[in-house]
Design a protein around this motif. Structure first.
Motif, PDB file in Angstrom:
ATOM      1  N   ARG A 100     -10.566 -23.643 -63.793  1.00 60.62           N
ATOM      2  CA  ARG A 100      -9.248 -23.965 -64.351  1.00 60.62           C
ATOM      3  C   ARG A 100      -8.551 -22.750 -64.949  1.00 60.62           C
ATOM      4  NH1 ARG A 100     -12.087 -28.697 -67.818  1.00 60.62           N
ATOM      5  NH2 ARG A 100     -12.531 -30.137 -66.120  1.00 60.62           N
ATOM      6  N   CYS A 101      -9.190 -21.603 -64.903  1.00 60.79           N
ATOM      7  CA  CYS A 101      -8.611 -20.413 -65.544  1.00 60.79           C
ATOM      8  C   CYS A 101      -7.404 -19.905 -64.748  1.00 60.79           C
ATOM      9  CB  CYS A 101      -9.673 -19.329 -65.644  1.00 60.79           C
ATOM     10  SG  CYS A 101      -9.017 -17.804 -66.328  1.00 60.79           S
ATOM     11  N   ILE A 102      -6.299 -19.672 -65.428  1.00 58.24           N
ATOM     12  CA  ILE A 102      -5.099 -19.160 -64.742  1.00 58.24           C
ATOM     13  C   ILE A 102      -4.866 -17.672 -65.065  1.00 58.24           C
ATOM     14  CG2 ILE A 102      -3.929 -21.397 -64.495  1.00 58.24           C
ATOM     15  CD1 ILE A 102      -2.233 -20.607 -66.999  1.00 58.24           C
ATOM     16  N   LEU A 103      -5.860 -17.043 -65.638  1.00 65.53           N
ATOM     17  CA  LEU A 103      -5.824 -15.595 -65.915  1.00 65.53           C
ATOM     18  C   LEU A 103      -4.642 -15.183 -66.797  1.00 65.53           C
ATOM     19  CD1 LEU A 103      -6.814 -14.296 -62.360  1.00 65.53           C
ATOM     20  CD2 LEU A 103      -8.311 -14.557 -64.335  1.00 65.53           C
ATOM     21  N   CYS A 104      -4.332 -16.026 -67.756  1.00 66.87           N
ATOM     22  CA  CYS A 104      -3.211 -15.710 -68.653  1.00 66.87           C
ATOM     23  C   CYS A 104      -3.583 -14.629 -69.660  1.00 66.87           C
ATOM     24  CB  CYS A 104      -2.751 -16.968 -69.381  1.00 66.87           C
ATOM     25  SG  CYS A 104      -3.937 -17.551 -70.615  1.00 66.87           S
ATOM     26  N   GLU A 105      -4.872 -14.410 -69.825  1.00 66.70           N
ATOM     27  CA  GLU A 105      -5.391 -13.378 -70.748  1.00 66.70           C
ATOM     28  C   GLU A 105      -5.121 -13.682 -72.218  1.00 66.70           C
ATOM     29  OE1 GLU A 105      -5.427  -9.244 -69.852  1.00 66.70           O
ATOM     30  OE2 GLU A 105      -5.187  -9.568 -67.699  1.00 66.70           O
ATOM     31  N   LEU A 106      -4.803 -14.919 -72.540  1.00 67.25           N
ATOM     32  CA  LEU A 106      -4.621 -15.230 -73.969  1.00 67.25           C
ATOM     33  C   LEU A 106      -5.953 -15.132 -74.716  1.00 67.25           C
ATOM     34  CD1 LEU A 106      -1.886 -17.998 -73.947  1.00 67.25           C
ATOM     35  CD2 LEU A 106      -1.865 -15.897 -75.296  1.00 67.25           C
ATOM     36  N   CYS A 107      -7.034 -15.602 -74.096  1.00 69.20           N
ATOM     37  CA  CYS A 107      -8.348 -15.485 -74.758  1.00 69.20           C
ATOM     38  C   CYS A 107      -8.753 -14.019 -74.881  1.00 69.20           C
ATOM     39  CB  CYS A 107      -9.410 -16.285 -74.007  1.00 69.20           C
ATOM     40  SG  CYS A 107      -9.627 -15.783 -72.295  1.00 69.20           S
ATOM     41  N   VAL A 108      -8.378 -13.223 -73.890  1.00 70.47           N
ATOM     42  CA  VAL A 108      -8.702 -11.782 -73.926  1.00 70.47           C
ATOM     43  C   VAL A 108      -7.994 -11.145 -75.119  1.00 70.47           C
ATOM     44  CG1 VAL A 108      -8.499  -9.596 -72.666  1.00 70.47           C
ATOM     45  CG2 VAL A 108      -8.945 -11.722 -71.403  1.00 70.47           C
TER      46      VAL A 108
ATOM     47  N   ARG B  24     -10.754 -11.908 -61.909  1.00 69.75           N
ATOM     48  CA  ARG B  24     -11.448 -13.053 -62.504  1.00 69.75           C
ATOM     49  C   ARG B  24     -11.784 -12.738 -63.941  1.00 69.75           C
ATOM     50  NH1 ARG B  24     -17.241 -12.523 -62.072  1.00 69.75           N
ATOM     51  NH2 ARG B  24     -17.628 -10.391 -61.411  1.00 69.75           N
ATOM     52  N   LEU B  25     -11.940 -13.808 -64.701  1.00 71.17           N
ATOM     53  CA  LEU B  25     -12.279 -13.662 -66.110  1.00 71.17           C
ATOM     54  C   LEU B  25     -13.785 -13.453 -66.227  1.00 71.17           C
ATOM     55  CD1 LEU B  25     -11.047 -13.958 -69.022  1.00 71.17           C
ATOM     56  CD2 LEU B  25     -11.887 -16.303 -68.949  1.00 71.17           C
ATOM     57  N   VAL B  26     -14.202 -12.490 -67.030  1.00 72.68           N
ATOM     58  CA  VAL B  26     -15.641 -12.272 -67.223  1.00 72.68           C
ATOM     59  C   VAL B  26     -15.973 -12.286 -68.718  1.00 72.68           C
ATOM     60  CG1 VAL B  26     -16.029 -10.994 -65.087  1.00 72.68           C
ATOM     61  CG2 VAL B  26     -15.390  -9.743 -67.148  1.00 72.68           C
TER      62      VAL B  26
ATOM     63  N   VAL C 104      -6.769 -20.888 -77.896  1.00 71.91           N
ATOM     64  CA  VAL C 104      -5.492 -20.438 -77.319  1.00 71.91           C
ATOM     65  C   VAL C 104      -5.338 -20.785 -75.840  1.00 71.91           C
ATOM     66  CG1 VAL C 104      -5.084 -18.552 -78.955  1.00 71.91           C
ATOM     67  CG2 VAL C 104      -6.449 -18.130 -76.887  1.00 71.91           C
ATOM     68  N   CYS C 105      -6.369 -21.287 -75.216  1.00 75.09           N
ATOM     69  CA  CYS C 105      -6.313 -21.537 -73.772  1.00 75.09           C
ATOM     70  C   CYS C 105      -5.260 -22.610 -73.463  1.00 75.09           C
ATOM     71  CB  CYS C 105      -7.696 -21.970 -73.269  1.00 75.09           C
ATOM     72  SG  CYS C 105      -7.766 -22.130 -71.479  1.00 75.09           S
ATOM     73  N   PRO C 106      -4.285 -22.297 -72.609  1.00 72.13           N
ATOM     74  CA  PRO C 106      -3.238 -23.291 -72.335  1.00 72.13           C
ATOM     75  C   PRO C 106      -3.682 -24.377 -71.363  1.00 72.13           C
ATOM     76  CG  PRO C 106      -2.824 -21.277 -71.098  1.00 72.13           C
ATOM     77  CD  PRO C 106      -4.048 -21.016 -71.923  1.00 72.13           C
ATOM     78  N   VAL C 107      -4.845 -24.162 -70.722  1.00 73.85           N
ATOM     79  CA  VAL C 107      -5.365 -25.144 -69.764  1.00 73.85           C
ATOM     80  C   VAL C 107      -6.741 -25.613 -70.240  1.00 73.85           C
ATOM     81  CG1 VAL C 107      -4.050 -24.205 -67.813  1.00 73.85           C
ATOM     82  CG2 VAL C 107      -6.301 -23.269 -68.333  1.00 73.85           C
ATOM     83  N   GLY C 108      -7.455 -26.320 -69.393  1.00 75.73           N
ATOM     84  CA  GLY C 108      -8.751 -26.833 -69.818  1.00 75.73           C
ATOM     85  C   GLY C 108      -9.912 -25.930 -69.445  1.00 75.73           C
ATOM     86  N   ALA C 109      -9.706 -24.593 -69.522  1.00 76.97           N
ATOM     87  CA  ALA C 109     -10.794 -23.687 -69.142  1.00 76.97           C
ATOM     88  C   ALA C 109     -11.782 -23.486 -70.290  1.00 76.97           C
ATOM     89  CB  ALA C 109     -10.224 -22.349 -68.675  1.00 76.97           C
ATOM     90  N   ILE C 110     -11.283 -23.194 -71.486  1.00 74.35           N
ATOM     91  CA  ILE C 110     -12.180 -23.028 -72.631  1.00 74.35           C
ATOM     92  C   ILE C 110     -12.087 -24.300 -73.467  1.00 74.35           C
ATOM     93  CG2 ILE C 110     -12.676 -21.701 -74.724  1.00 74.35           C
ATOM     94  CD1 ILE C 110     -11.436 -19.270 -73.410  1.00 74.35           C
ATOM     95  N   LEU C 111     -13.202 -24.979 -73.595  1.00 79.40           N
ATOM     96  CA  LEU C 111     -13.188 -26.269 -74.280  1.00 79.40           C
ATOM     97  C   LEU C 111     -14.334 -26.371 -75.283  1.00 79.40           C
ATOM     98  CD1 LEU C 111     -12.539 -28.638 -71.251  1.00 79.40           C
ATOM     99  CD2 LEU C 111     -11.001 -28.307 -73.188  1.00 79.40           C
TER     100      LEU C 111
HETATM  101 FE1  SF4 Z   1      -8.282 -18.287 -68.520  1.00 84.05          FE
HETATM  102 FE2  SF4 Z   1      -7.850 -19.921 -70.634  1.00 84.05          FE
HETATM  103 FE3  SF4 Z   1      -8.595 -17.359 -70.989  1.00 84.05          FE
HETATM  104 FE4  SF4 Z   1      -6.131 -17.947 -70.085  1.00 84.05          FE
HETATM  105  S1  SF4 Z   1      -7.004 -18.465 -72.119  1.00 84.05           S
HETATM  106  S2  SF4 Z   1      -7.520 -16.332 -69.298  1.00 84.05           S
HETATM  107  S3  SF4 Z   1      -6.582 -19.714 -68.802  1.00 84.05           S
HETATM  108  S4  SF4 Z   1      -9.821 -18.981 -70.015  1.00 84.05           S
END
Ligand code: SF4
Ligand code: FES
Length: 243
Positions: A146-154, A176-178, A200-207
């Protein structure tokens, strides 16, 4: 006193300060410009392009384009909405977004922005990439599908938590996110459930674990009001931030 600088967003006059982007000024004035990789708490990133607007006839990202006096910005025309829909359709087919089975459904910004732009089908052929789920952490799971590579978590992990737990590897279609831990597993990183990066994840990738489906479908954040009215999911408290 210096004259107030303004630009036109559709037909509305928007005041702005030196250094503001179009997005900064629009959000402050209560005007919604669709966005995914932007969060006012972090330095703009300009990667999702969903905030595309036409400024004086040129397509720009509202989250990175500086506001300029007397600029004419189109945020709502059919052509701009079409462009956004197209970008969203690409995001949907690049990952594995199975909304009906995702615990973030109804509180997912990608889904909410897709509704806002009236995206009714993915249009493109799904890539169905082979991606994994990392549930090795005691309190947090990450679903790379589900990661959209928005880099908010980064950005959150680097700039707020000062841990650098997430980064992007590769470029273009190979990006890809690592996880930066010895094993590459979340469970072997220093991530904790209270870290900003987890919220901060806008999608359901980090839960967060142990709480999925607490709130019934139909009563979730974007089930109640559209994203144009309630804004970023990350700006809401835990109860609304998750399904
Ligand atoms: Fe992916 Fe969520 Fe991180 Fe954005 S915040 S890069 S969607 S895991
Ligand atoms: Fe502006 Fe993503 S919100 S590029």
């Amino acid at each position: 006193m210096p004259e107030q600088q303004t630009f036109k967003l559709d037909s509305k006059t928007i005041p702005f300060r030196d250094g503001d982007t179009i997005m900064d000024a629009a959000l402050r004035a209560g005007e919604y410009i669709p966005h995914l990789c932007h969060n006012p708490e972090f330095t703009p990133h300009g990667s999702c392009r969903v905030c595309v607007v036409s400024a004086n006839g040129r397509h720009v990202s509202a989250c990175t384009q500086q506001a300029m006096n007397d600029m004419e910005v189109d945020n709502r025309s059919d052509a701009i909405m079409d462009k956004r829909r197209n970008l969203l359709q690409m995001l949907f087919v690049e990952g594995n977004h199975v909304c009906p089975g995702c615990e973030k459904s109804g509180a997912c910004q990608l889904q909410a922005v897709a509704y806002y732009t009236n995206m009714l089908s993915p249009h493109y052929t799904h890539f169905f990439p082979k991606r994994s789920v990392d549930a090795s952490h005691a309190d947090i799971a990450i679903d790379f599908n589900r990661c959209i590579l928005c880099e908010l978590c980064v950005r959150a992990s680097r700039d707020v938590d000062r841990k650098n737990i997430f980064s992007i590897s590769g470029r273009g279609i190979k990006a890809r996110l690592v996880i930066n831990s010895d094993t590459g597993k979340l469970g072997d990183s220093d991530l904790t459930a209270t870290d900003k990066a987890v919220h901060v994840c806008p999608v359901g990738a980090i839960l967060p674990k142990h709480r999925g489906y607490d709130k019934p479908i139909g009563e979730r954040l974007y089930d109640r009001q559209p994203v144009s009215q309630v804004g970023d999911v990350a700006a809401h408290d835990e109860d609304d931030n998750h399904g």
